[in-house]
Design a protein around this motif. Structure first.
Motif, PDB file in Angstrom:
ATOM      1  N   ARG A 111       3.747  19.168   6.896  1.00 45.09           N
ATOM      2  CA  ARG A 111       3.596  19.857   5.542  1.00 45.09           C
ATOM      3  C   ARG A 111       5.376  20.384   5.105  1.00 45.09           C
ATOM      4  N   ALA A 112       5.905  20.480   6.110  1.00 44.37           N
ATOM      5  CA  ALA A 112       6.837  21.241   6.323  1.00 44.37           C
ATOM      6  C   ALA A 112       7.867  20.220   5.985  1.00 44.37           C
ATOM      7  N   GLU A 113       8.352  18.936   6.520  1.00 45.97           N
ATOM      8  CA  GLU A 113       9.402  17.635   6.857  1.00 45.97           C
ATOM      9  C   GLU A 113       8.291  16.966   5.718  1.00 45.97           C
ATOM     10  N   GLY A 114       7.306  16.863   4.870  1.00 47.97           N
ATOM     11  CA  GLY A 114       6.753  15.527   4.486  1.00 47.97           C
ATOM     12  C   GLY A 114       7.380  15.968   3.054  1.00 47.97           C
ATOM     13  N   ASN A 115       7.094  14.092   2.748  1.00 44.74           N
ATOM     14  CA  ASN A 115       7.861  14.477   0.997  1.00 44.74           C
ATOM     15  C   ASN A 115       6.384  13.776   0.273  1.00 44.74           C
ATOM     16  N   LEU A 116       5.808  14.641  -0.712  1.00 45.75           N
ATOM     17  CA  LEU A 116       4.631  14.187  -0.804  1.00 45.75           C
ATOM     18  C   LEU A 116       5.066  13.001  -1.487  1.00 45.75           C
ATOM     19  N   ALA A 117       5.029  13.364  -3.015  1.00 42.43           N
ATOM     20  CA  ALA A 117       5.641  12.332  -3.693  1.00 42.43           C
ATOM     21  C   ALA A 117       6.162  10.554  -3.390  1.00 42.43           C
ATOM     22  N   LEU A 118       7.481  10.710  -2.131  1.00 43.06           N
ATOM     23  CA  LEU A 118       7.880   9.760  -1.766  1.00 43.06           C
ATOM     24  C   LEU A 118       6.702   8.956  -0.751  1.00 43.06           C
ATOM     25  N   ALA A 119       5.951  10.071  -0.456  1.00 43.61           N
ATOM     26  CA  ALA A 119       4.700   8.897   0.445  1.00 43.61           C
ATOM     27  C   ALA A 119       4.221   7.848  -0.565  1.00 43.61           C
ATOM     28  N   ARG A 120       3.448   8.636  -2.024  1.00 44.44           N
ATOM     29  CA  ARG A 120       2.910   7.984  -2.205  1.00 44.44           C
ATOM     30  C   ARG A 120       3.044   7.291  -2.940  1.00 44.44           C
ATOM     31  N   ILE A 121       4.760   6.996  -3.509  1.00 46.51           N
ATOM     32  CA  ILE A 121       4.930   5.682  -4.125  1.00 46.51           C
ATOM     33  C   ILE A 121       4.796   4.824  -3.129  1.00 46.51           C
ATOM     34  N   ARG A 122       6.271   4.784  -2.075  1.00 45.00           N
ATOM     35  CA  ARG A 122       6.124   4.162  -0.443  1.00 45.00           C
ATOM     36  C   ARG A 122       4.528   3.319  -0.378  1.00 45.00           C
ATOM     37  N   LEU A 123       3.583   4.419  -0.412  1.00 46.54           N
ATOM     38  CA  LEU A 123       2.369   3.637  -0.350  1.00 46.54           C
ATOM     39  C   LEU A 123       1.804   2.448  -0.700  1.00 46.54           C
ATOM     40  N   GLY A 124       2.172   2.968  -1.684  1.00 46.07           N
ATOM     41  CA  GLY A 124       1.749   1.873  -2.881  1.00 46.07           C
ATOM     42  C   GLY A 124       2.639   0.521  -3.026  1.00 46.07           C
ATOM     43  N   GLU A 125       3.527   0.749  -2.559  1.00 48.58           N
ATOM     44  CA  GLU A 125       4.966  -0.619  -2.764  1.00 48.58           C
ATOM     45  C   GLU A 125       3.651  -1.326  -0.990  1.00 48.58           C
ATOM     46  N   MET A 126       3.796  -0.045  -0.068  1.00 44.36           N
ATOM     47  CA  MET A 126       3.171  -1.004   0.595  1.00 44.36           C
ATOM     48  C   MET A 126       1.743  -1.751   0.786  1.00 44.36           C
ATOM     49  N   ALA A 127       0.728  -1.066   0.603  1.00 50.67           N
ATOM     50  CA  ALA A 127      -0.625  -1.912  -0.441  1.00 50.67           C
ATOM     51  C   ALA A 127       0.225  -2.976  -1.053  1.00 50.67           C
ATOM     52  N   GLY A 128       0.562  -2.865  -1.610  1.00 55.62           N
ATOM     53  CA  GLY A 128       0.448  -4.167  -2.924  1.00 55.62           C
ATOM     54  C   GLY A 128       0.982  -5.374  -1.924  1.00 55.62           C
ATOM     55  N   ARG A 129       1.884  -5.024  -0.860  1.00 57.24           N
ATOM     56  CA  ARG A 129       2.394  -6.238  -0.040  1.00 57.24           C
ATOM     57  C   ARG A 129       1.875  -6.547   1.790  1.00 57.24           C
ATOM     58  N   LEU A 130       0.520  -5.576   1.924  1.00 57.95           N
ATOM     59  CA  LEU A 130       0.227  -5.665   2.931  1.00 57.95           C
ATOM     60  C   LEU A 130      -0.345  -7.349   2.867  1.00 57.95           C
ATOM     61  N   VAL A 131      -0.156  -8.370   3.783  1.00 61.46           N
ATOM     62  CA  VAL A 131      -1.176  -8.685   3.753  1.00 61.46           C
ATOM     63  C   VAL A 131      -2.280  -8.822   5.202  1.00 61.46           C
ATOM     64  N   LEU A 132      -3.521  -8.901   4.588  1.00 62.69           N
ATOM     65  CA  LEU A 132      -4.436  -8.679   5.989  1.00 62.69           C
ATOM     66  C   LEU A 132      -5.546 -10.769   6.301  1.00 62.69           C
ATOM     67  N   ALA A 133      -4.678 -10.356   7.286  1.00 64.93           N
ATOM     68  CA  ALA A 133      -5.699 -11.996   7.289  1.00 64.93           C
ATOM     69  C   ALA A 133      -6.080 -11.827   8.708  1.00 64.93           C
TER      70      ALA A 133
END
Length: 133
Positions: A111-133
């Motif tokens: 919590r002290a170092e994390g940025n929840l808003a940034l993490a939410r945006i970036r995880l959304g981008e990662m989830a969209g690009r993730l390839v599951l094989a």
């Protein structure tokens, strides 16, 4: 398009990231993990996070007010879950897939170092690009 390992390593570059996992919420199985685990046990953390994800994904109370995805496409009713406590954030981001969409990314942030808003945006981008094989 990154695979599981690349996606989890990218998640660990988020400010305050302590651990990350890709979890199948129907079985509670961790498909990949990196970093620390809440409680010290990756398998137990995956099962517990999957229980939360399953509750949100399977209940209509959390579905969008318009009843579904644009164009009649099948979509998960929830994009992400945020759980916070005194010293950390847990962000669970559902990953859309062409098959059953039963996986999510779980990132544990200090919590002290994390940025929840940034993490939410970036995880959304990662989830969209993730390839599951």
């Amino acid at each position: 398009m990154p695979g599981i390992d690349e996606c989890l390593l990218e998640a660990m570059r988020l400010p305050g990231a302590r651990g990350a996992a890709l979890v199948d919420w129907t079985s509670g199985l961790a498909l990949g993990v990196v970093g620390e685990s809440p409680g010290g046990d990756h398998e137990a953390a995956a099962v517990e996070a999957a229980e939360l994800a399953r509750l949100a994904a399977e209940h209509r109370a959390f579905a969008p007010g318009d009843g579904g995805a644009p164009g009649g496409a099948t979509a998960l009713p929830v994009e992400d879950l945020i759980l916070s406590n005194r010293d950390s954030y847990h962000l669970l981001r559902f990953v859309p897939t062409p098959f059953d969409s039963s996986v999510f990314l779980h990132v544990w942030l200090a919590r002290a170092e994390g940025n929840l808003a940034l993490a939410r945006i970036r995880l959304g981008e990662m989830a969209g690009r993730l390839v599951l094989a």
